[in-house]
Design an enzyme around this catalytic site. Structure first.
Site, mmCIF file in Angstrom:
data_model
loop_
_atom_site.group_PDB
_atom_site.id
_atom_site.type_symbol
_atom_site.label_atom_id
_atom_site.label_comp_id
_atom_site.label_asym_id
_atom_site.label_seq_id
_atom_site.Cartn_x
_atom_site.Cartn_y
_atom_site.Cartn_z
ATOM 1 C CG ASP A 15 3.289 20.277 -4.010
ATOM 2 O OD1 ASP A 15 4.187 20.757 -4.713
ATOM 3 O OD2 ASP A 15 2.359 19.580 -4.452
ATOM 4 N NE ARG A 96 -6.448 14.184 2.358
ATOM 5 C CZ ARG A 96 -5.340 13.466 2.159
ATOM 6 N NH1 ARG A 96 -4.787 12.804 3.171
ATOM 7 N NH2 ARG A 96 -4.773 13.419 0.980
ATOM 8 C CG ASP A 125 -7.615 14.739 -0.615
ATOM 9 O OD1 ASP A 125 -8.472 14.024 -0.058
ATOM 10 O OD2 ASP A 125 -6.647 14.275 -1.232
ATOM 11 C CB SER A 177 -0.570 12.492 -7.440
ATOM 12 O OG SER A 177 -1.154 12.914 -6.236
HETATM 13 N N1 ARG Z 1 -9.471 10.115 -5.437
HETATM 14 C C1 ARG Z 1 -9.271 9.742 -4.087
HETATM 15 C C2 ARG Z 1 -10.168 10.522 -3.180
HETATM 16 O O1 ARG Z 1 -10.681 11.506 -3.568
HETATM 17 C C3 ARG Z 1 -7.821 9.828 -3.688
HETATM 18 C C4 ARG Z 1 -7.260 11.181 -3.501
HETATM 19 C C5 ARG Z 1 -5.807 11.123 -3.232
HETATM 20 N N2 ARG Z 1 -5.279 12.368 -2.825
HETATM 21 C C6 ARG Z 1 -4.096 12.842 -3.231
HETATM 22 N N3 ARG Z 1 -3.775 14.018 -2.788
HETATM 23 N N4 ARG Z 1 -3.309 12.215 -4.073
HETATM 24 O O2 ARG Z 1 -10.395 10.144 -2.072
#
Ligand code: ARG
Length: 406
Positions: A15, A96, A125, A177
């Site tokens: 991506d 992040r 995110d 993912s």
């Molecule tokens: N649901 C989790 C969170 O919001 C994990 C997110 C994982 N991110 C990803 N891009 N796969 O913190």
């Protein structure tokens, strides 16, 4: 005239690799790729740096932030026993803000006009990247090429092939993912989107299944100073190494698998699988030592703050003022958290089997014991109980409100 620059949070995956070219074409910008190592298990940072250039970035930067991630992000989260919805140790939510910090730093160093991330519009995110950037650099723009563009995986591959963008070759193409770092690993999508379906074994990488876990338990002694782990079995280690070692040891016993329905900030409920062997073991041990060392009013208030703190991290407010204020409280409380915890790793569980603290324990054998050493003056209890119950006694006598209960 040179084009404006945008610093992209670059993972080296499909991506963000195609996003470089897409932003150049559609936004008229030059891209600086920035990959941050937060312990996601990249073997070769230099290879990722080169890939960024091969995909069309004018500059490519890699940052080894593993130690910084541990001391500035994992440490405060552990002091607060941070778990979203009481279950999720905030793996992605924690990394992040650190990535944002480096994006902004690189933006300043390269005179960039903004930053970009590769998130979709359905997750948390995007919020963390953008709100984090608003906090650290209110003047910078944010671009979200994947959200805006919305290409499927197949279309991204075609786009890359048409333009000669080298597609990163992955040994196995995961149907999930995945996001990971030193504090754990997350998985969503694919079969996991059926919340009734048990997670298949191929979801897991950091933990063995309980049925394959060793028949014998393993014990680990974790020493804490001011709320942070400083040694394993008497061996002093820097925090990032300690977390990494414990993660591997606990994972080998199947500790730290989490299967949950999660309330996302964007309003969706999602099914998530996490593997956090090190985080779960450390939080379990840390909580237990707090129970030994914290005065009860402080401990009770701390538990309330922990929920609030976890929520604000989840919701992308890491760089805001409330986070800082609660950190000050957590630091104050954690000065009392000194000692050792014995944790047994066995068949999917991390169980505290002993704790001690020479300097900070509020547990007092002479007070607690029922044998002859007892120093607790039981005569004091009589008056205490009378006064404790007095308001209720007066209320009950006055109102007769409980008259129909017996
Ligand atoms: N649901 C989790 C969170 O919001 C994990 C997110 C994982 N991110 C990803 N891009 N796969 O913190």
């Amino acid at each position: 005239m040179s084009k404006p620059r945008i610093v992209l949070a670059y993972s080296g995956g499909l991506d963000t690799s195609v996003a470089i070219q897409w932003m150049k074409e559609h936004k008229g910008v030059d891209i600086v790729a920035c990959a941050v190592d937060v312990g996601q298990g990249v073997d070769d940072l230099e290879e990722i740096r080169q890939r960024g250039l091969d995909c069309g970035a004018v500059e490519s930067v890699v940052v080894d932030a593993k130690a910084e991630y541990a001391t500035d992000f994992i440490a405060p989260a552990l002091k607060a026993n941070a778990m979203y919805m009481g279950k999720y140790p905030l793996v992605s939510a924690l990394s992040r803000p650190l990535i944002v910090k480096h994006l902004v730093r690189v933006a300043r160093e390269t005179g960039a006009a903004g930053v970009a991330h590769g998130c979709t519009g359905k997750g948390n995110d995007q919020v963390r990247f953008e709100v984090g950037t608003m906090c650290l650099a209110p003047d910078l723009d944010t671009l979200a090429p994947i959200r805006e563009w919305g290409l499927s995986r197949e279309a991204s591959i075609d786009y890359a092939n048409e333009r000669g963008i080298p597609i990163p070759i992955k040994s196995k193409d995961s149907p999930y993912s995945i996001d990971e770092n030193a504090w754990g690993r997350t998985a969503e999508c694919g079969i996991l989107e059926d919340p009734w379906a048990a997670p298949p074994e191929d979801v897991f990488e950091r933990t063995v299944s309980v049925k394959d876990a060793p028949e014998d338990p393993e014990e680990v002694v974790i020493a804490f100073k001011a709320g942070l782990p400083v040694s394993l079995d008497g061996r002093e280690l820097p925090l990032n190494e300690l977390v990494q070692e414990l993660d591997a040891r606990a994972g080998a016993h199947g500790v730290g698998r989490i299967d949950m329905i999660e309330d996302r900030l964007v309003g969706i409920k999602s099914r998530e699988i996490y593997e956090c062997p090190g985080a779960i073991t450390l939080i379990t041990a840390h909580r237990d030592l707090e129970d030994l060392c914290l005065e009860q009013e402080l401990a009770d208030h701390k538990r309330a703050e922990e929920g609030r703190y976890s929520q604000l991290i989840y919701n992308g407010l890491w760089w805001g003022p409330l986070k800082k204020a609660i950190d000050a409280f957590m630091d104050e409380a954690n000065q009392y958290v000194n000692g050792e915890v014995r944790v047994q790793l066995y068949k999917g569980s991390a169980t505290v089997v002993g704790r001690r603290s020479a300097d900070s324990a509020l547990y007092d054998y002479d007070m607690a014991t029922y044998d002859e050493a007892d120093q607790f003056d039981q005569n004091l209890a009589e008056g205490f109980v009378k006064l404790w119950g007095l308001p209720l006694k007066m209320w009950s006598a006055k109102t007769g409100a409980n008259g129909d209960q017996v």
